[in-house]
Design a protein around this motif. Structure first.
Motif, PDB file in Angstrom:
ATOM      1  N   HIS A  73       0.827  -1.218   0.000  1.00  0.00           N
ATOM      2  CA  HIS A  73       0.000   0.000   0.000  1.00  0.00           C
ATOM      3  C   HIS A  73       0.859   1.265   0.000  1.00  0.00           C
ATOM      4  CE1 HIS A  73      -3.335   2.681   0.950  1.00  0.00           C
ATOM      5  NE2 HIS A  73      -2.575   3.202   1.894  1.00  0.00           N
ATOM      6  N   VAL A  76       2.280   2.288  -3.429  1.00  0.00           N
ATOM      7  CA  VAL A  76       1.369   2.657  -4.532  1.00  0.00           C
ATOM      8  C   VAL A  76       1.561   4.108  -4.988  1.00  0.00           C
ATOM      9  CG1 VAL A  76      -1.064   2.961  -5.143  1.00  0.00           C
ATOM     10  CG2 VAL A  76      -0.331   0.886  -3.958  1.00  0.00           C
ATOM     11  N   PRO A  77       1.676   5.086  -4.066  1.00  0.00           N
ATOM     12  CA  PRO A  77       1.864   6.471  -4.530  1.00  0.00           C
ATOM     13  C   PRO A  77       3.088   6.626  -5.434  1.00  0.00           C
ATOM     14  CG  PRO A  77       1.364   6.448  -2.198  1.00  0.00           C
ATOM     15  CD  PRO A  77       1.578   5.027  -2.604  1.00  0.00           C
ATOM     16  N   TYR A  78       4.183   5.939  -5.090  1.00  0.00           N
ATOM     17  CA  TYR A  78       5.413   6.064  -5.874  1.00  0.00           C
ATOM     18  C   TYR A  78       5.244   5.413  -7.246  1.00  0.00           C
ATOM     19  CZ  TYR A  78       7.073   7.412  -1.328  1.00  0.00           C
ATOM     20  OH  TYR A  78       7.197   8.056  -0.122  1.00  0.00           O
ATOM     21  N   ARG A  80       2.312   5.316  -8.829  1.00  0.00           N
ATOM     22  CA  ARG A  80       1.411   6.196  -9.592  1.00  0.00           C
ATOM     23  C   ARG A  80       2.115   7.435 -10.117  1.00  0.00           C
ATOM     24  NH1 ARG A  80      -4.009   5.833  -5.851  1.00  0.00           N
ATOM     25  NH2 ARG A  80      -4.628   3.747  -6.542  1.00  0.00           N
ATOM     26  N   ARG A  81       3.238   7.793  -9.495  1.00  0.00           N
ATOM     27  CA  ARG A  81       3.963   8.972  -9.992  1.00  0.00           C
ATOM     28  C   ARG A  81       4.561   8.718 -11.373  1.00  0.00           C
ATOM     29  NH1 ARG A  81       6.981  11.096  -4.440  1.00  0.00           N
ATOM     30  NH2 ARG A  81       5.079  11.128  -3.201  1.00  0.00           N
ATOM     31  N   VAL A  85      -2.390  10.617 -15.603  1.00  0.00           N
ATOM     32  CA  VAL A  85      -3.801  10.245 -15.765  1.00  0.00           C
ATOM     33  C   VAL A  85      -4.614  11.460 -16.192  1.00  0.00           C
ATOM     34  CG1 VAL A  85      -5.773   9.129 -14.701  1.00  0.00           C
ATOM     35  CG2 VAL A  85      -3.507   8.662 -13.831  1.00  0.00           C
ATOM     36  N   LEU A  93      -8.593  21.202  -9.723  1.00  0.00           N
ATOM     37  CA  LEU A  93      -8.918  21.725  -8.402  1.00  0.00           C
ATOM     38  C   LEU A  93      -9.503  23.120  -8.578  1.00  0.00           C
ATOM     39  CD1 LEU A  93      -5.646  20.496  -6.725  1.00  0.00           C
ATOM     40  CD2 LEU A  93      -7.931  19.514  -6.487  1.00  0.00           C
ATOM     41  N   PHE A 104       0.796  21.689  -8.673  1.00  0.00           N
ATOM     42  CA  PHE A 104       0.380  20.782  -7.599  1.00  0.00           C
ATOM     43  C   PHE A 104       0.971  19.398  -7.774  1.00  0.00           C
ATOM     44  CE2 PHE A 104      -2.005  19.629  -4.063  1.00  0.00           C
ATOM     45  CZ  PHE A 104      -2.752  18.494  -4.292  1.00  0.00           C
ATOM     46  N   VAL A 108       3.327  17.588  -4.910  1.00  0.00           N
ATOM     47  CA  VAL A 108       3.018  16.285  -4.317  1.00  0.00           C
ATOM     48  C   VAL A 108       4.264  15.402  -4.264  1.00  0.00           C
ATOM     49  CG1 VAL A 108       1.816  14.118  -4.853  1.00  0.00           C
ATOM     50  CG2 VAL A 108       0.561  16.254  -4.813  1.00  0.00           C
TER      51      VAL A 108
ATOM     52  N   GLU B  12      -2.023  24.851   3.601  1.00  0.00           N
ATOM     53  CA  GLU B  12      -3.293  24.152   3.379  1.00  0.00           C
ATOM     54  C   GLU B  12      -4.128  24.136   4.651  1.00  0.00           C
ATOM     55  OE1 GLU B  12      -4.562  22.774   0.403  1.00  0.00           O
ATOM     56  OE2 GLU B  12      -2.929  24.035  -0.320  1.00  0.00           O
ATOM     57  N   ARG B  19     -11.489  28.783   5.606  1.00  0.00           N
ATOM     58  CA  ARG B  19     -12.651  28.377   4.811  1.00  0.00           C
ATOM     59  C   ARG B  19     -13.815  27.962   5.709  1.00  0.00           C
ATOM     60  NH1 ARG B  19     -10.851  23.761   1.578  1.00  0.00           N
ATOM     61  NH2 ARG B  19      -9.294  25.193   0.804  1.00  0.00           N
ATOM     62  N   ASN B 204     -12.633  15.825  -3.382  1.00  0.00           N
ATOM     63  CA  ASN B 204     -12.231  15.842  -4.781  1.00  0.00           C
ATOM     64  C   ASN B 204     -10.718  15.988  -4.886  1.00  0.00           C
ATOM     65  OD1 ASN B 204     -12.656  15.900  -7.545  1.00  0.00           O
ATOM     66  ND2 ASN B 204     -12.800  18.121  -7.597  1.00  0.00           N
ATOM     67  N   GLU B 205     -10.215  16.935  -4.119  1.00  0.00           N
ATOM     68  CA  GLU B 205      -8.777  17.193  -4.121  1.00  0.00           C
ATOM     69  C   GLU B 205      -7.996  15.973  -3.645  1.00  0.00           C
ATOM     70  OE1 GLU B 205      -7.942  20.882  -2.237  1.00  0.00           O
ATOM     71  OE2 GLU B 205      -5.878  20.332  -1.788  1.00  0.00           O
ATOM     72  N   ILE B 208      -7.793  13.350  -6.363  1.00  0.00           N
ATOM     73  CA  ILE B 208      -6.802  13.730  -7.372  1.00  0.00           C
ATOM     74  C   ILE B 208      -5.395  13.540  -6.831  1.00  0.00           C
ATOM     75  CG2 ILE B 208      -5.898  15.706  -8.675  1.00  0.00           C
ATOM     76  CD1 ILE B 208      -8.876  16.692  -8.699  1.00  0.00           C
ATOM     77  N   MET B 209      -5.195  13.910  -5.577  1.00  0.00           N
ATOM     78  CA  MET B 209      -3.881  13.742  -4.965  1.00  0.00           C
ATOM     79  C   MET B 209      -3.450  12.282  -5.006  1.00  0.00           C
ATOM     80  SD  MET B 209      -4.435  16.290  -1.739  1.00  0.00           S
ATOM     81  CE  MET B 209      -2.895  16.112  -0.878  1.00  0.00           C
ATOM     82  N   TYR B 211      -4.384  10.015  -7.199  1.00  0.00           N
ATOM     83  CA  TYR B 211      -4.051   9.634  -8.577  1.00  0.00           C
ATOM     84  C   TYR B 211      -2.678  10.171  -8.975  1.00  0.00           C
ATOM     85  CZ  TYR B 211      -8.700   7.897  -9.740  1.00  0.00           C
ATOM     86  OH  TYR B 211      -9.857   7.164  -9.795  1.00  0.00           O
ATOM     87  N   ILE B 212      -2.357  11.358  -8.488  1.00  0.00           N
ATOM     88  CA  ILE B 212      -1.086  11.971  -8.870  1.00  0.00           C
ATOM     89  C   ILE B 212       0.087  11.283  -8.175  1.00  0.00           C
ATOM     90  CG2 ILE B 212       0.239  14.118  -8.712  1.00  0.00           C
ATOM     91  CD1 ILE B 212      -2.332  15.648  -8.956  1.00  0.00           C
ATOM     92  N   GLY B 213      -0.166  10.622  -7.049  1.00  0.00           N
ATOM     93  CA  GLY B 213       0.916   9.915  -6.363  1.00  0.00           C
ATOM     94  C   GLY B 213       1.279  10.515  -5.026  1.00  0.00           C
ATOM     95  N   ALA B 214       0.306  11.170  -4.386  1.00  0.00           N
ATOM     96  CA  ALA B 214       0.568  11.691  -3.043  1.00  0.00           C
ATOM     97  C   ALA B 214       0.561  10.541  -2.054  1.00  0.00           C
ATOM     98  CB  ALA B 214      -0.500  12.720  -2.663  1.00  0.00           C
ATOM     99  N   ASP B 216       0.108   8.772   1.694  1.00  0.00           N
ATOM    100  CA  ASP B 216      -0.970   8.918   2.685  1.00  0.00           C
ATOM    101  C   ASP B 216      -0.695  10.091   3.612  1.00  0.00           C
ATOM    102  OD1 ASP B 216      -1.756   5.385   3.277  1.00  0.00           O
ATOM    103  OD2 ASP B 216      -1.945   6.690   1.536  1.00  0.00           O
ATOM    104  N   PHE B 218       1.159  12.737   3.071  1.00  0.00           N
ATOM    105  CA  PHE B 218       1.056  14.026   2.392  1.00  0.00           C
ATOM    106  C   PHE B 218      -0.390  14.516   2.442  1.00  0.00           C
ATOM    107  CE2 PHE B 218       2.938  17.109  -0.477  1.00  0.00           C
ATOM    108  CZ  PHE B 218       1.852  17.610  -1.168  1.00  0.00           C
ATOM    109  N   VAL B 302      -7.628   6.620   2.760  1.00  0.00           N
ATOM    110  CA  VAL B 302      -6.558   6.862   1.797  1.00  0.00           C
ATOM    111  C   VAL B 302      -5.872   5.538   1.451  1.00  0.00           C
ATOM    112  CG1 VAL B 302      -6.041   9.247   2.321  1.00  0.00           C
ATOM    113  CG2 VAL B 302      -5.041   7.468   3.716  1.00  0.00           C
TER     114      VAL B 302
END
Lengths: 230, 302
Positions: A73, A76-78, A80-81, A85, A93, A104, A108, B12, B19, B204-205, B208-209, B211-214, B216, B218, B302
């Protein structure tokens, strides 16, 4: 050598619905491949499996020499980098400008401020959005939003780019602008896999076409068009 | 963690606080209330302990010697009382000394001592205790000597003052502890809701984070820092208020009550806040972080 290998993958969802049924395919580096089929054919399932968003019921998927089945788990982020997509609904955003949306993706992965300041404008120029850097998504057209999403997807130079219906919300002219950009990205060395309904585009571009029906791979040709019936 | 990433988390977190400012305010006020009670009751408790310590020097028991006790017996009585548990010091007041003290006490009204001679005022022992709050054991032992005709006529002690101060101190501690516990629970609930709102507004953010590879963490750190900031602000405000108000309040009490003015001094603010400040800020931040973590466990996958 393949960059994506899908080996006898089956996906059955919890409600019993079949996503994929013993699908095997190989995508080579710098391939440009369309994955086509009607709704429910398994296109989205294939995309989600390749993104490690869901697990296959059986079979294995290897991407960039990484067997997704053995991926922990926290890894996975590494993974996906290395994959860009793009989605049908852009998924920008809303509270960030075009520049910030693209930057952004670099934040990340903890890129330096200097790298971000140098790279983002270059990528925005590549997709033709250098004048829209300070605009917010609600101030952009559909095509501009998708170009922003593309810029975000490629900014970290991933070897693979997956696009799920990238032209689904665009008019034909704008759709072609996006496809031209994708072809340009492919020419620069990125492997592209696009799930799409867009028959005209597939027919015109004559690229590799992988056809799914009810989760089964029924056709895989190096160059061809979109065929609804086999 | 790189500095630029930390500054991203911080920015953030601050954006989320702004907000959802109403919920942020509610969270801060709840933490504020909790820490205010902690700071107030701690300051009071520390000063009461300080008063009790000072009173140990001035509060004492007086045991009056029966008139038929020979002078030669007094020494053995003194040794007996001196050996009792909790007796720190014992002083013998002879007839002459008792007379001198009476003359001193009524120096402004000599009429009261006109015609009096030594012998009128009884001899006594003045007994100072080690632990003034545990006076009863000594009192009971002395009272036993009175009841058994063992040389003492009667015993006098400032029971009421000792009892009041001890009772007050215990009462404040108990009530404060209960209120603090209630407010901690309440603060956690409100902070959990604040973080939940943030999570919902950023779903939503977050998708996306991912998918981009952030990673947990982060994704999670801004929420944790958000909770921490709520706790920190909520704790810092009462500490500052009490810090600046402490001196004035102590002076006002000092000038308003005779006994306090004559006998007692307050602890310095520095001696109290050297413990209280890190304690309060830690508790405040702890409340905030705990609320964030619980909320993330429930609402953030996450």
């Amino acid at each position: 050598m393949s960059v994506i290998t899908v080996n006898n993958v089956t996906k059955v969802y919890e409600n019993g619905a079949s996503g994929l049924d013993k699908v095997s395919l190989t995508i080579k580096p710098q391939d440009f491949a369309f994955v086509v089929g009607s709704s429910g054919s398994g296109k989205s399932t294939l995309m989600k499996l390749m993104l490690k968003e869901i697990e296959p019921t059986s079979g294995e998927i290897v991407i960039n020499n990484i067997n997704l089945g053995g991926l922990a788990h926290k890894e996975v982020p590494y993974f996906r980098r290395k994959i860009g997509v793009v989605f049908q609904d852009f998924r920008l955003l809303p509270n960030k400008t075009v520049y910030e949306n693209v930057a952004f993706a670099m934040q990340v992965v903890e890129s330096s401020s200097r790298d971000i300041r140098r790279t983002v404008p270059a990528v925005l120029a590549m997709v033709g959005l250098q004048r829209k850097a300070k605009a917010y998504p609600n101030q952009l057209s559909g095509g501009e939003q998708q170009r922003t999403a593309l810029a975000r997807a490629i900014i970290n130079k991933p070897p693979i780019l997956l696009a799920d219906e990238p032209t689904g919300n665009l008019d034909p002219d704008t759709a072609w602008e996006i496809m031209d950009l994708l072809e340009d990205i492919n020419n620069r060395g990125t492997t592209i896999v696009i799930a799409t309904h867009a028959k005209d585009i597939v027919d015109e571009m004559q690229k590799r076409v992988i056809t799914l029906r009810n989760g089964v791979l029924i056709r895989d040709i190096e160059k061809g068009g979109y065929e609804d019936e086999v | 963690m790189k500095f630029r990433t930390l500054s991203y988390y911080l920015s953030e977190a601050v954006k989320s606080l702004v907000r959802n400012r109403l919920m942020t305010l509610a969270s801060i006020l709840t933490v504020f209330s909790c820490i205010f009670i902690l700071v107030f009751s701690y300051s009071v408790a520390m000063n009461i302990d300080h008063f009790l310590a000072q009173l140990e020097d001035s509060l004492s028991l007086s045991a009056f010697i029966a008139s038929d006790v020979e002078d030669s017996q007094v020494l053995s009585m003194l040794h007996e009382i001196e050996s009792m548990e909790n007796v720190a010091q014992i002083e013998y007041i002879s007839y002459d000394e008792a007379f001198e003290r009476a003359l001193e006490m009524f120096a402004n009204d000599p009429m009261f001592t006109l015609g009096l001679t030594p012998g009128i005022f009884p001899r006594s022992f003045i007994i100072t205790m080690e632990d003034v709050s545990d006076y009863s054991s000594v009192v009971n032992a002395l009272q036993s000597m009175v009841d058994n005709d063992r040389g003492l006529e009667y015993v006098r002690y400032h029971q009421s003052i000792i009892t009041v101060i001890s009772t007050l101190s215990n009462g404040i501690r108990i009530i404060s502890t209960v209120m603090i516990i209630i407010l901690i629970v309440l603060a956690n609930v409100i902070i959990m809701n604040t973080i939940r709102l943030t999570i919902n507004s950023r779903r939503n953010e977050i998708t996306i984070m991912k998918y981009i590879g952030a990673t947990d963490w982060f994704i999670k750190w801004p929420f944790i820092i958000e909770g921490m900031l709520i706790g920190l602000i909520g704790a810092a405000l009462p500490v500052m208020i009490v810090w600046f108000g402490y001196g004035g309040a102590a002076e006002a009490i000092h000038n308003s009550f005779f006994m306090v003015e004559e006998v007692l001094t307050f602890r310095s603010a520095a001696s109290i806040f050297v413990v209280l400040m890190p304690l309060s800020l830690s508790i405040g931040m702890g409340i905030g972080i705990y609320g964030s973590i619980i909320s993330m466990r429930k609402h953030l996958q996450v």
